[in-house]
Enzyme design. Sequence first.
Site, PDB file in Angstrom:
ATOM      1  N   LYS A  39      51.534  39.386  39.212  1.00 24.11           N
ATOM      2  CA  LYS A  39      51.684  39.457  37.746  1.00 24.11           C
ATOM      3  C   LYS A  39      51.363  40.862  37.249  1.00 24.11           C
ATOM      4  CE  LYS A  39      48.085  37.975  35.066  1.00 24.11           C
ATOM      5  NZ  LYS A  39      47.627  38.983  34.100  1.00 24.11           N
ATOM      6  N   ASN A  40      50.198  41.378  37.724  1.00 21.24           N
ATOM      7  CA  ASN A  40      49.718  42.635  37.167  1.00 21.24           C
ATOM      8  C   ASN A  40      50.474  43.858  37.678  1.00 21.24           C
ATOM      9  OD1 ASN A  40      47.993  41.192  35.618  1.00 21.24           O
ATOM     10  ND2 ASN A  40      46.181  41.528  36.909  1.00 21.24           N
ATOM     11  N   ARG A 109      47.867  41.382  26.158  1.00 21.48           N
ATOM     12  CA  ARG A 109      47.364  42.751  26.034  1.00 21.48           C
ATOM     13  C   ARG A 109      48.186  43.777  26.801  1.00 21.48           C
ATOM     14  NH1 ARG A 109      42.453  44.776  24.946  1.00 21.48           N
ATOM     15  NH2 ARG A 109      42.832  46.231  26.636  1.00 21.48           N
ATOM     16  N   ASP A 133      39.087  39.871  23.411  1.00 21.79           N
ATOM     17  CA  ASP A 133      39.340  38.546  23.966  1.00 21.79           C
ATOM     18  C   ASP A 133      38.068  38.029  24.595  1.00 21.79           C
ATOM     19  OD1 ASP A 133      39.037  39.749  26.386  1.00 21.79           O
ATOM     20  OD2 ASP A 133      41.169  39.808  26.847  1.00 21.79           O
ATOM     21  N   ASP A 322      38.866  39.445  38.869  1.00 24.74           N
ATOM     22  CA  ASP A 322      39.716  38.271  38.624  1.00 24.74           C
ATOM     23  C   ASP A 322      39.588  37.215  39.723  1.00 24.74           C
ATOM     24  OD1 ASP A 322      40.576  39.353  36.266  1.00 24.74           O
ATOM     25  OD2 ASP A 322      42.373  40.241  37.128  1.00 24.74           O
ATOM     26  N   VAL A 344      32.792  44.829  35.742  1.00 20.93           N
ATOM     27  CA  VAL A 344      34.033  45.330  35.121  1.00 20.93           C
ATOM     28  C   VAL A 344      34.120  44.929  33.661  1.00 20.93           C
ATOM     29  CG1 VAL A 344      36.561  45.285  35.232  1.00 20.93           C
ATOM     30  CG2 VAL A 344      35.215  45.367  37.347  1.00 20.93           C
TER      31      VAL A 344
HETATM   32  N1  EPU Z   1      38.098  49.902  29.247  1.00 22.25           N
HETATM   33  C1  EPU Z   1      37.605  50.695  28.256  1.00 22.25           C
HETATM   34  N2  EPU Z   1      38.456  51.574  27.638  1.00 22.25           N
HETATM   35  C2  EPU Z   1      39.765  51.678  27.990  1.00 22.25           C
HETATM   36  C3  EPU Z   1      40.262  50.856  29.010  1.00 22.25           C
HETATM   37  C4  EPU Z   1      39.409  49.972  29.632  1.00 22.25           C
HETATM   38  O1  EPU Z   1      36.427  50.614  27.919  1.00 22.25           O
HETATM   39  O2  EPU Z   1      40.471  52.508  27.380  1.00 22.25           O
HETATM   40  C5  EPU Z   1      37.210  48.947  29.925  1.00 22.25           C
HETATM   41  C6  EPU Z   1      37.617  47.492  29.669  1.00 22.25           C
HETATM   42  O3  EPU Z   1      37.078  47.029  28.443  1.00 22.25           O
HETATM   43  C7  EPU Z   1      37.053  46.774  30.868  1.00 22.25           C
HETATM   44  C8  EPU Z   1      37.186  47.831  31.975  1.00 22.25           C
HETATM   45  O4  EPU Z   1      37.339  49.086  31.324  1.00 22.25           O
HETATM   46  O5  EPU Z   1      35.719  46.478  30.675  1.00 22.25           O
HETATM   47  C9  EPU Z   1      38.346  47.613  32.915  1.00 22.25           C
HETATM   48  O6  EPU Z   1      39.550  47.536  32.203  1.00 22.25           O
HETATM   49  P1  EPU Z   1      40.938  47.936  32.841  1.00 22.25           P
HETATM   50  O7  EPU Z   1      41.590  48.883  31.904  1.00 22.25           O
HETATM   51  O8  EPU Z   1      40.763  48.351  34.251  1.00 22.25           O
HETATM   52  O9  EPU Z   1      41.701  46.533  32.800  1.00 22.25           O
HETATM   53  P2  EPU Z   1      43.124  46.217  32.178  1.00 22.25           P
HETATM   54  O10 EPU Z   1      44.117  47.227  32.600  1.00 22.25           O
HETATM   55  O11 EPU Z   1      42.983  45.914  30.725  1.00 22.25           O
HETATM   56  C10 EPU Z   1      43.919  44.839  34.257  1.00 22.25           C
HETATM   57  C11 EPU Z   1      44.403  43.438  34.518  1.00 22.25           C
HETATM   58  C12 EPU Z   1      43.280  42.450  34.391  1.00 22.25           C
HETATM   59  C13 EPU Z   1      42.164  42.854  35.344  1.00 22.25           C
HETATM   60  C14 EPU Z   1      41.734  44.322  35.105  1.00 22.25           C
HETATM   61  C15 EPU Z   1      40.704  44.808  36.093  1.00 22.25           C
HETATM   62  C16 EPU Z   1      46.684  43.528  33.784  1.00 22.25           C
HETATM   63  C17 EPU Z   1      47.717  43.053  32.843  1.00 22.25           C
HETATM   64  N3  EPU Z   1      45.444  43.104  33.573  1.00 22.25           N
HETATM   65  O12 EPU Z   1      43.437  44.838  32.908  1.00 22.25           O
HETATM   66  O13 EPU Z   1      43.824  41.197  34.796  1.00 22.25           O
HETATM   67  O14 EPU Z   1      41.060  42.019  35.168  1.00 22.25           O
HETATM   68  O15 EPU Z   1      42.882  45.172  35.180  1.00 22.25           O
HETATM   69  O16 EPU Z   1      41.210  44.782  37.387  1.00 22.25           O
HETATM   70  O17 EPU Z   1      46.968  44.266  34.719  1.00 22.25           O
HETATM   71  C18 EPU Z   1      44.082  38.866  34.899  1.00 22.25           C
HETATM   72  O18 EPU Z   1      45.098  39.048  35.591  1.00 22.25           O
HETATM   73  O19 EPU Z   1      43.566  37.724  34.757  1.00 22.25           O
HETATM   74  C19 EPU Z   1      43.460  40.016  34.212  1.00 22.25           C
HETATM   75  C20 EPU Z   1      42.617  39.890  33.201  1.00 22.25           C
END
Ligand code: EPU
Length: 433
Positions: A39-40, A109, A133, A322, A344
């Site tokens: 998915k991701n 998101r 969220d 996850d 995380v």
């Molecule tokens: N964060 C910040 N500022 C930013 C970006 C992130 O503070 O500008 C923080 C977030 O709040 C979080 C941490 O950094 O605490 C990690 O966030 P990250 O940006 O790595 O996650 P994401 O890109 O929003 C993706 C996956 C998530 C998965 C995370 C971590 C997708 C669509 N989502 O989210 O997947 O948990 O990486 O690996 O790729 C899921 O599939 O169930 C899911 C939630």
Amino acid sequence: MPGCSGVRSVQSDRMSAPEVIRVTGGTPLHGQVAVLGAKNAALKHMVATMLAPGNHVLENVPAIADVAIMREVLAYAGATCIRDGTSLLITVPEEPHPEAPLELVRKMRASILVLGALLARCGEARVALPGGDDFGSRPIDMHLEGLRDMGAVFELNHGVLEGRAPDGLHGTDIYLEFPSVGATENLLLAAAMATGTTTISNAAREPEMSDLAHFLNKMGAKIEGAGTSTISVHGVGSLDAATHRVVPDRLEAGTYALAGAISSGVVRVVDCVPDHLRMELRKMAAAGCEVTTGEDWIEVSGPDRPQPVDFATLPYPGFHTDMHPQMVAFLSIADGTSIATENVYAARFRYVGELNRMGANIHTDGQHVVVRGTNRLSGCEVDGCDIRAAAALVLAGLVADGTTSVVHADHIDRGYAGFVEKMRALGAGITRL
Ligand code: EPU
């Protein structure tokens, strides 16, 4: 609204949205299950197609609800998406519409990723700001800071982030304060067609992110170092449409492996990349599972009762956040106390109260989850509040006495294609209501 034909075709990806998945515990799972593309990764690849006009083909794309929403996002921007089996045929116009509205961003998101792609392609982008969220506030400050360093300017008007790159995007050195997956990907998309070289330090190393770089390189981008902490992107003038097979979903694979483990069964997961689950498999083995792997399969045989194991979530190659709720569900029946530390997300603990309703003995202390193993869970109604929480509660239901009803189980359809059918084929007593 542009791209209406694309909107029509979205319907074929929509699952009927069941509110409840009912599990009757007590049967060890046995058999083989295949996983599809991640998915991701698929969601990001879909956004990446916006960088080049023409006909793209993404193979191994799961028919999950989040993919359907991303199809709506692309359709809004003027692209058409047609599903052919597990392939998505995406046709991107010469002049995309640079906008992602709130009704779509709110549903998912990951829509925020269009920011980098549309800024790069159109020189402007209007994207509704995603809210928080269940995992905490989840800001996008790192995405914006990096894009600003590349020459973008932003204004927030009535909840909509309006970005422009008046003089185009240019390469620069970016140091992320945390290896954010989304920020790394947004910057990769923006940098692929920027002028000059962009270096992203402390970049995410997730396999899905590397797969995005791989796809972009097939489109003609010049990206080096994906999968390491320093990525260099040498901007090119234009990109071409391409065909790509999405990397297998390690979270789907890990969830089925743990389903076998918690039920004291034997499950072989095929069409996956065992190496992408190194830490998770290590912890399963430490908890008493027999784990064997081949080139593209994993077989996990669960113990009668798991041994306690501590683990801490971290960016890849650490233990995946996850997989945290599913692993805690497994350890909730261990013969002793385990400690899980969530590094995380600020708040990923809503599932804990639900497991406790089933008789688990778990409490949180700051970022720590203290799991005192119990030898009995009992089925009841629980709330599957996000994708992985809902999956974890189904796993717990596999070993609980009686029947467990996971409500809001439609979250599972966001991330797992054919979940109930696959679990049933492994022998689980599971139905959707
Ligand atoms: N964060 C910040 N500022 C930013 C970006 C992130 O503070 O500008 C923080 C977030 O709040 C979080 C941490 O950094 O605490 C990690 O966030 P990250 O940006 O790595 O996650 P994401 O890109 O929003 C993706 C996956 C998530 C998965 C995370 C971590 C997708 C669509 N989502 O989210 O997947 O948990 O990486 O690996 O790729 C899921 O599939 O169930 C899911 C939630």
